[in-house]
Design an enzyme around this catalytic site. Structure first.
Site, PDB file in Angstrom:
ATOM      1  CG  ASN A   1      81.139  33.272  11.343  1.00 36.86           C
ATOM      2  OD1 ASN A   1      81.584  34.149  10.893  1.00 36.86           O
ATOM      3  ND2 ASN A   1      79.704  32.905  10.877  1.00 36.86           N
TER       4      ASN A   1
ATOM      5  CE  LYS B   1      77.133  34.220  12.802  1.00 35.62           C
ATOM      6  NZ  LYS B   1      75.635  33.968  13.361  1.00 35.62           N
TER       7      LYS B   1
ATOM      8  CG  HIS C   1      76.959  31.395   8.060  1.00 32.38           C
ATOM      9  ND1 HIS C   1      75.691  32.270   8.379  1.00 32.38           N
ATOM     10  CD2 HIS C   1      77.241  30.892   9.287  1.00 32.38           C
ATOM     11  CE1 HIS C   1      75.528  32.070   9.621  1.00 32.38           C
ATOM     12  NE2 HIS C   1      76.525  31.542  10.156  1.00 32.38           N
TER      13      HIS C   1
ATOM     14  CD  GLU D   1      74.376  34.853  10.142  1.00 31.37           C
ATOM     15  OE1 GLU D   1      75.410  35.356  10.041  1.00 31.37           O
ATOM     16  OE2 GLU D   1      73.999  34.547  11.263  1.00 31.37           O
TER      17      GLU D   1
ATOM     18  CD  GLU E   1      76.435  27.719  11.829  1.00 30.21           C
ATOM     19  OE1 GLU E   1      77.358  27.770  12.850  1.00 30.21           O
ATOM     20  OE2 GLU E   1      76.156  28.600  11.074  1.00 30.21           O
TER      21      GLU E   1
ATOM     22  N   GLY F   1      72.037  32.612  17.298  1.00 33.28           N
ATOM     23  CA  GLY F   1      72.087  34.121  17.820  1.00 33.28           C
ATOM     24  C   GLY F   1      70.711  34.330  18.543  1.00 33.28           C
TER      25      GLY F   1
ATOM     26  CB  SER G   1      72.756  29.540  21.031  1.00 40.09           C
ATOM     27  OG  SER G   1      72.008  30.337  20.324  1.00 40.09           O
TER      28      SER G   1
ATOM     29  N   GLY H   1      79.384  31.383  16.841  1.00 43.13           N
ATOM     30  CA  GLY H   1      79.160  32.877  16.414  1.00 43.13           C
ATOM     31  C   GLY H   1      79.453  33.887  17.517  1.00 43.13           C
TER      32      GLY H   1
HETATM   33  O1  LIG Z   1      76.099  31.347  13.030  1.00 44.45           O
HETATM   34  C1  LIG Z   1      76.705  30.649  14.069  1.00 44.45           C
HETATM   35  C2  LIG Z   1      78.033  30.397  13.572  1.00 44.45           C
HETATM   36  O2  LIG Z   1      78.480  30.502  12.204  1.00 44.45           O
HETATM   37  C3  LIG Z   1      76.196  30.677  15.165  1.00 44.45           C
HETATM   38  O3  LIG Z   1      75.950  31.834  15.788  1.00 44.45           O
HETATM   39  P1  LIG Z   1      75.688  32.031  17.312  1.00 44.45           P
HETATM   40  O4  LIG Z   1      76.690  31.203  17.994  1.00 44.45           O
HETATM   41  O5  LIG Z   1      76.008  33.396  17.591  1.00 44.45           O
HETATM   42  O6  LIG Z   1      74.275  31.555  17.684  1.00 44.45           O
END
Ligand SMILES: O=C(CO)COP(=O)(O)O
Length: 256
Positions: free
Chosen positions: A4, A6, A96, A98, A168, A174, A214, A235
């Site tokens: 992803n 983003k 997601h 976010e 997640e 992140g 992560s 991510g």
């Molecule tokens: O939100 C994520 C994937 O959709 C995970 O993000 P990270 O791998 O940057 O922690």
């Protein structure tokens, strides 16, 4: 293994990244039949990624990060499921954290988006997961299963068998804070058991459950060892081809 991106990488950077990824995974050791590799770029990259994947017949699939619940009409800024399917998207990420957080998306809305995606011939990747306060209170399984129930409402057992759910934990996204493989397994197993209880063995066995938060090449081996983790939603590390290539080759990675 799904990356992803983003809100990162423009369409030119997307082309370079996907080309490099295909090259990285092009040796005999990597078996696309065993590990499905998916990139999830911003909407503006999708046409370029489609042209590259089709033109070079790459074994990489791609998807979108969101979709509208509406079919068409006066919804400025929205992108319909039909538009994404026309661009050759195999997947759509829905719910997601976010989007749940910054756009107040409810389970009901996420559920509607999942139905729109499936109806248009794409597989929704339905995201669920708890925040830090919920985890600290020890309510993470119950919280995540409530999100799951709401987000999968109205799907038949046959449909659920073909879906993807991504667990997640928000506190691990992140932050560099990875859930331990056992943390991931605990909730992924609970998700599968809930699906088994509601829809039976066929749906529970068919459903693919991803862990996200992560994930890196260095920790993917231990996470993928777990029985109910079928893959990862990645991510930050998916923006670096070497890292994501390593994640896609989790079978070569040390189990930490
Ligand atoms: O939100 C994520 C994937 O959709 C995970 O993000 P990270 O791998 O940057 O922690």
């Amino acid at each position: 293994m799904a990356g992803n991106w983003k809100m990162n990488l423009n369409h030119q950077e997307a082309v370079v990244t996907v080309q490099k990824l295909a090259w990285t995974l092009s040796d005999k050791r990597h078996d696309f039949g065993k590990v499905e590799v998916v990139v999830v770029p911003p909407f503006t990259d999708l046409r370029s990624v489609q042209t590259l994947v089709d033109g070079d017949r790459l074994s990489i699939r791609y998807g979108a990060q969101d979709v509208s619940v509406h079919d068409n009409g006066a919804y400025t800024g929205e992108i319909s499921a039909a538009m994404l399917s026309k661009l050759g998207c195999s997947y759509v990420v829905v719910g997601h954290s976010e989007r749940r957080m910054y756009h107040n998306e409810s389970d009901e809305l996420v559920n509607a988006k999942a139905h729109k995606s499936l109806h248009a011939g794409m597989t929704p990747i339905v995201c669920v997961g708890e925040g830090l306060d919920v985890r600290k209170a020890g309510e993470h399984v119950a919280f995540t299963l409530t999100q799951l129930d709401g987000s999968l409402d109205g799907f038949t057992a046959e449909q659920v068998a073909g879906l993807v759910v991504a667990y997640e934990p928000v506190w691990a996204i992140g932050t560099g804070e990875v859930a331990t493989p056992d943390d991931a397994q605990e909730v992924c197993a609970a998700i599968r058991e809930r699906v088994r209880a509601v829809h039976g063995d066929g749906a529970a066995g068919g459903l693919r459950i991803l862990y996200g938060g992560s994930v890196k090449a260095a920790n993917v081996g231990g996470i993928m060892e777990k029985a109910d983790v079928d893959g990862c939603l990645v991510g930050g590390a998916s923006l670096q081809v070497d890292e994501f290539g390593g994640i896609c080759r989790f079978y070569d990675m040390p189990v930490l």
